[in-house]
Design a protein around this motif. Structure first.
Motif, mmCIF file in Angstrom:
data_model
loop_
_atom_site.group_PDB
_atom_site.id
_atom_site.type_symbol
_atom_site.label_atom_id
_atom_site.label_comp_id
_atom_site.label_asym_id
_atom_site.label_seq_id
_atom_site.Cartn_x
_atom_site.Cartn_y
_atom_site.Cartn_z
ATOM 1 N N ASP A 262 0.832 -1.210 0.000
ATOM 2 C CA ASP A 262 0.000 0.000 0.000
ATOM 3 C C ASP A 262 0.868 1.262 0.000
ATOM 4 O O ASP A 262 0.550 2.250 -0.677
ATOM 5 N N TYR A 263 1.971 1.231 0.768
ATOM 6 C CA TYR A 263 2.890 2.371 0.795
ATOM 7 C C TYR A 263 3.470 2.620 -0.604
ATOM 8 O O TYR A 263 3.520 3.759 -1.073
ATOM 9 N N LEU A 264 3.916 1.570 -1.280
ATOM 10 C CA LEU A 264 4.503 1.722 -2.610
ATOM 11 C C LEU A 264 3.469 2.266 -3.602
ATOM 12 O O LEU A 264 3.789 3.126 -4.435
ATOM 13 N N ALA A 265 2.226 1.808 -3.507
ATOM 14 C CA ALA A 265 1.160 2.325 -4.366
ATOM 15 C C ALA A 265 0.911 3.807 -4.072
ATOM 16 O O ALA A 265 0.728 4.610 -4.992
ATOM 17 N N PHE B 67 7.639 2.637 -8.736
ATOM 18 C CA PHE B 67 7.924 1.236 -8.439
ATOM 19 C C PHE B 67 7.104 0.387 -9.405
ATOM 20 O O PHE B 67 5.884 0.480 -9.420
ATOM 21 N N THR B 68 7.773 -0.451 -10.232
ATOM 22 C CA THR B 68 7.031 -1.216 -11.218
ATOM 23 C C THR B 68 7.008 -2.717 -10.960
ATOM 24 O O THR B 68 6.092 -3.383 -11.403
ATOM 25 N N LYS B 69 8.003 -3.261 -10.311
ATOM 26 C CA LYS B 69 8.042 -4.712 -10.086
ATOM 27 C C LYS B 69 8.580 -5.024 -8.696
ATOM 28 O O LYS B 69 9.565 -5.733 -8.554
ATOM 29 N N PRO B 70 7.940 -4.504 -7.660
ATOM 30 C CA PRO B 70 8.488 -4.711 -6.320
ATOM 31 C C PRO B 70 8.304 -6.143 -5.808
ATOM 32 O O PRO B 70 7.284 -6.775 -6.060
ATOM 33 N N GLU B 71 9.333 -6.609 -5.140
ATOM 34 C CA GLU B 71 9.264 -7.875 -4.409
ATOM 35 C C GLU B 71 9.505 -7.514 -2.946
ATOM 36 O O GLU B 71 10.538 -6.927 -2.616
ATOM 37 N N ILE B 72 8.565 -7.873 -2.094
ATOM 38 C CA ILE B 72 8.609 -7.479 -0.682
ATOM 39 C C ILE B 72 8.938 -8.690 0.166
ATOM 40 O O ILE B 72 8.245 -9.699 0.102
ATOM 41 N N THR B 73 10.001 -8.564 0.968
ATOM 42 C CA THR B 73 10.419 -9.647 1.857
ATOM 43 C C THR B 73 10.402 -9.143 3.294
ATOM 44 O O THR B 73 11.044 -8.142 3.616
ATOM 45 N N SER C 256 10.964 2.865 -12.639
ATOM 46 C CA SER C 256 10.895 3.190 -14.062
ATOM 47 C C SER C 256 11.684 4.458 -14.367
ATOM 48 O O SER C 256 11.951 5.273 -13.482
ATOM 49 N N ALA C 257 12.038 4.614 -15.633
ATOM 50 C CA ALA C 257 12.709 5.836 -16.073
ATOM 51 C C ALA C 257 11.827 7.027 -15.712
ATOM 52 O O ALA C 257 10.610 6.892 -15.583
ATOM 53 N N TYR C 258 12.440 8.172 -15.519
ATOM 54 C CA TYR C 258 11.656 9.346 -15.151
ATOM 55 C C TYR C 258 12.134 10.572 -15.904
ATOM 56 O O TYR C 258 13.261 10.627 -16.400
ATOM 57 N N GLU C 259 11.235 11.541 -15.973
ATOM 58 C CA GLU C 259 11.527 12.832 -16.558
ATOM 59 C C GLU C 259 10.836 13.868 -15.689
ATOM 60 O O GLU C 259 9.644 13.755 -15.405
#
Length: 191
Positions: free
Chosen positions: A76-79, A125-131, A149-152
């Motif tokens: 939820d934080y990453l979203a 964050f596009t492909k997070p893996e949470i451990t 992801s790339a940013y501008e």
């Protein structure tokens, strides 16, 4: 920062459009050193762009129900972070953080862009893996491995003032329970 592959989508997080990823991830290193590069929207560890310290996990095991709650909280934080990157509104992120250097640096960078009339595209964050790791006293250590992801970043006039490629990163967070809610108590970019 997790063992479960979770692709975040922020479309359900409110009325703002989902920030878009600008290009494919790259694991190559750039010629610019981390010490001289401007901090990216979500990947910066501190205002100087330097990585933070590694948070050492405790030896205490985390019961499966608590681990699942913590994973969901970090998801939820990453979203919320992705949504804030796309619209500059950190109210949801702020409610999830007690103290976090990397979180504060990201907020400062992104808020600065939006307050000057600019915006940030990508940097999510596009492909997070949470451990979920061990527990020490009241803190649970969580590791997030993700592709940012790339940013501008553009100014109010639409001029590109900063940009960066997609990169694979690792973050560590200490999560605490405050009342009936989880909060990030510490965070850093590792490596």
């Amino acid at each position: 920062m997790a063992a479960v592959g979770l692709v975040l989508t922020t479309a359900g997080c409110g009325g703002s459009p989902e920030p878009k990823a600008l290009d494919k991830p790259s694991t190559r290193t750039s010629a610019t050193s981390d010490a001289t590069k401007e901090p990216s929207p979500t990947a910066s560890a501190s205002p100087s762009g330097k990585s933070g310290k590694i948070i050492t996990g405790g030896a205490g095991k985390v019961d499966p129900a608590t681990a699942a709650d913590v994973k969901a909280f970090i998801g939820d934080y990453l979203a919320a972070q992705n949504k804030a990157t796309g619209d500059g509104d950190f109210s949801a992120v702020d409610a999830m953080v007690e103290s976090c250097t990397v979180c504060d640096a990201s907020k400062q960078y992104i808020s600065g862009a939006y307050s000057s009339g600019g915006k940030v595209e990508g940097g999510i964050f596009t492909k997070p893996e949470i451990t979920v790791g061990g527990q020490r006293s009241d803190r649970i250590v969580v590791t997030v491995d993700a592709v940012i992801s790339a940013y501008e970043t553009t100014s109010g006039s639409g001029k590109v003032v900063d940009k960066g490629p997609a990169e694979t990163v690792r973050f560590q967070y200490s999560v605490i329970n405050v009342g009936e809610s989880w909060r990030i108590a510490e965070g850093s970019k590792v490596g």
